[in-house]
Motif scaffolding. Sequence first.
Motif, PDB file in Angstrom:
ATOM      1  N   LEU A 201       0.802  -1.211   0.000  1.00  0.00           N
ATOM      2  CA  LEU A 201       0.000   0.000   0.000  1.00  0.00           C
ATOM      3  C   LEU A 201       0.841   1.269   0.000  1.00  0.00           C
ATOM      4  CD1 LEU A 201      -3.010   0.883   0.163  1.00  0.00           C
ATOM      5  CD2 LEU A 201      -2.732   0.931   2.660  1.00  0.00           C
ATOM      6  N   GLU A 202       1.928   1.262   0.766  1.00  0.00           N
ATOM      7  CA  GLU A 202       2.812   2.427   0.887  1.00  0.00           C
ATOM      8  C   GLU A 202       4.255   1.944   0.985  1.00  0.00           C
ATOM      9  OE1 GLU A 202       0.415   4.151   4.119  1.00  0.00           O
ATOM     10  OE2 GLU A 202       1.877   3.284   5.516  1.00  0.00           O
ATOM     11  N   PRO A 203       4.818   1.507  -0.136  1.00  0.00           N
ATOM     12  CA  PRO A 203       6.046   0.709  -0.157  1.00  0.00           C
ATOM     13  C   PRO A 203       7.306   1.359   0.372  1.00  0.00           C
ATOM     14  CG  PRO A 203       5.412   1.376  -2.384  1.00  0.00           C
ATOM     15  CD  PRO A 203       4.268   1.693  -1.494  1.00  0.00           C
ATOM     16  N   ARG A 204       7.428   2.674   0.352  1.00  0.00           N
ATOM     17  CA  ARG A 204       8.667   3.290   0.814  1.00  0.00           C
ATOM     18  C   ARG A 204       8.556   3.927   2.192  1.00  0.00           C
ATOM     19  NH1 ARG A 204      12.407   4.936  -2.921  1.00  0.00           N
ATOM     20  NH2 ARG A 204      13.709   5.426  -1.129  1.00  0.00           N
ATOM     21  N   THR A 205       7.460   3.718   2.890  1.00  0.00           N
ATOM     22  CA  THR A 205       7.335   4.238   4.242  1.00  0.00           C
ATOM     23  C   THR A 205       8.068   3.326   5.220  1.00  0.00           C
ATOM     24  OG1 THR A 205       5.294   3.027   4.688  1.00  0.00           O
ATOM     25  CG2 THR A 205       5.068   5.213   3.713  1.00  0.00           C
ATOM     26  N   ALA A 206       8.267   3.814   6.434  1.00  0.00           N
ATOM     27  CA  ALA A 206       8.880   2.990   7.477  1.00  0.00           C
ATOM     28  C   ALA A 206       7.924   1.867   7.861  1.00  0.00           C
ATOM     29  CB  ALA A 206       9.190   3.852   8.695  1.00  0.00           C
ATOM     30  N   SER A 207       8.478   0.777   8.370  1.00  0.00           N
ATOM     31  CA  SER A 207       7.646  -0.337   8.813  1.00  0.00           C
ATOM     32  C   SER A 207       6.818   0.083  10.021  1.00  0.00           C
ATOM     33  CB  SER A 207       8.521  -1.538   9.180  1.00  0.00           C
ATOM     34  OG  SER A 207       9.236  -1.274  10.380  1.00  0.00           O
ATOM     35  N   SER A 208       5.767  -0.666  10.292  1.00  0.00           N
ATOM     36  CA  SER A 208       4.901  -0.324  11.420  1.00  0.00           C
ATOM     37  C   SER A 208       5.652  -0.412  12.744  1.00  0.00           C
ATOM     38  CB  SER A 208       3.680  -1.241  11.436  1.00  0.00           C
ATOM     39  OG  SER A 208       4.071  -2.606  11.436  1.00  0.00           O
ATOM     40  N   LEU A 209       6.537  -1.385  12.879  1.00  0.00           N
ATOM     41  CA  LEU A 209       7.303  -1.507  14.118  1.00  0.00           C
ATOM     42  C   LEU A 209       8.217  -0.306  14.320  1.00  0.00           C
ATOM     43  CD1 LEU A 209       8.257  -5.311  14.175  1.00  0.00           C
ATOM     44  CD2 LEU A 209       6.553  -4.108  15.573  1.00  0.00           C
ATOM     45  N   LYS A 210       8.826   0.169  13.254  1.00  0.00           N
ATOM     46  CA  LYS A 210       9.695   1.347  13.358  1.00  0.00           C
ATOM     47  C   LYS A 210       8.879   2.600  13.667  1.00  0.00           C
ATOM     48  CE  LYS A 210      13.514  -0.297  10.482  1.00  0.00           C
ATOM     49  NZ  LYS A 210      14.300  -0.073   9.230  1.00  0.00           N
ATOM     50  N   LYS A 211       7.683   2.692  13.112  1.00  0.00           N
ATOM     51  CA  LYS A 211       6.826   3.833  13.434  1.00  0.00           C
ATOM     52  C   LYS A 211       6.446   3.823  14.909  1.00  0.00           C
ATOM     53  CE  LYS A 211       4.715   4.262   8.849  1.00  0.00           C
ATOM     54  NZ  LYS A 211       3.477   4.100   8.068  1.00  0.00           N
ATOM     55  N   LEU A 212       6.111   2.657  15.420  1.00  0.00           N
ATOM     56  CA  LEU A 212       5.759   2.546  16.837  1.00  0.00           C
ATOM     57  C   LEU A 212       6.949   2.937  17.717  1.00  0.00           C
ATOM     58  CD1 LEU A 212       3.703  -0.778  16.827  1.00  0.00           C
ATOM     59  CD2 LEU A 212       2.813   1.545  17.105  1.00  0.00           C
ATOM     60  N   ALA A 213       8.140   2.511  17.315  1.00  0.00           N
ATOM     61  CA  ALA A 213       9.346   2.873  18.074  1.00  0.00           C
ATOM     62  C   ALA A 213       9.573   4.386  18.042  1.00  0.00           C
ATOM     63  CB  ALA A 213      10.553   2.136  17.509  1.00  0.00           C
TER      64      ALA A 213
END
Length: 354
Positions: A201-213
């Motif tokens: 869906l959004e291939p170059r964004t940060a992963s969800s785990l990295k966003k949570l961090a």
Amino acid sequence: MSDQFLYKNGRGAQINPHNRFFSQEKGEDFDDIDPSEEPELKTKFIDVHPKTIVNKLSSPDVGMYYSLNPYQGCEHGCTYCYARPTHEYWGYSAGTDFERVILVKKNAPELLEETLNKKSWKVQSISISGNTDCYQPCEREYGITRKLLEIMLKYRHPVGIITKNTLITRDLDILEELAKLNLVAVNISLTSLKEELRRKLEPRTASSLKKLAAIELLSQHGIPVNVLMAPIIPALNDDEIFAIAEAVGKRGALSMYHQIVRLNGPNGEIFTDWVTKNYPDRAEKVLNQLRDMHGGKLSDSRFGTRMKGEGVYALNIQRQVQLARKKFLPATPFPRLRTDLFSIPDTSGQMKLF
């Protein structure tokens, strides 16, 4: 997935629809994939020299008064991005061109200072981003956003940030100083905790785990974080409302808001192509439920309904978000940024005489 051998991995849009105004199709460089294998993934960066950089917003439902975008086009490649059609005004397609032709405004810091020094300037929070992400991957090289934040701190000016990239943590030192003065608010976009969906869906964004961090790190340093579950797409991520609220609440987010996806302009064609190729088993369900929330269309331009949708299905989502916020997020209000600290630094040396 049909026609998988033609699929452009690492890109959100899989097509480059005709520009409604005129067509210009070029592009190069993509730092995560070998361009010799995937020539379509190369990205081209073009310097542009705007005369102004701060835009006043008249839309009543965006929650911003001023916006500032250091880049036009976005490497993140979010399939649904509402900013895609703006690329057509520059002579490009809203499809893959939006992801592979990035316009860079290197003079943005100078223009910002010029704006803040005007006698007519009335202090209101300026949102960095609002159209395209100020922390997209090329910010690592250009550093324009960091320079903008340095100016905000120098002038004691309130600033909001919208991003879905953890590169924001690079500027933790400046953000922490702004937060001590109640001059900054950060909005992190988190669409899904399902990595397979996020990559497509959004291939170059940060992963969800990295966003949570990143949410946790910013919160630990006293920087207020709001999470945007934006957009919610029926039959793709609408089942994650409570899981996302719980996850971001545990990391210190103060609030969470949502938006229903709206496929304005050529985005309808781009998204329909994407969902058909990636989720052929549920594509019609996704599109039909979107139409149900947007008055029979894939998008709605009406203020007040275009972002939240209407009808039973949209109301159900809204109630879920309200309940999830009540259960997992603090009741404390999101801070209102200060405007009374603004001052123009003395650069003449005259103050040294007193």
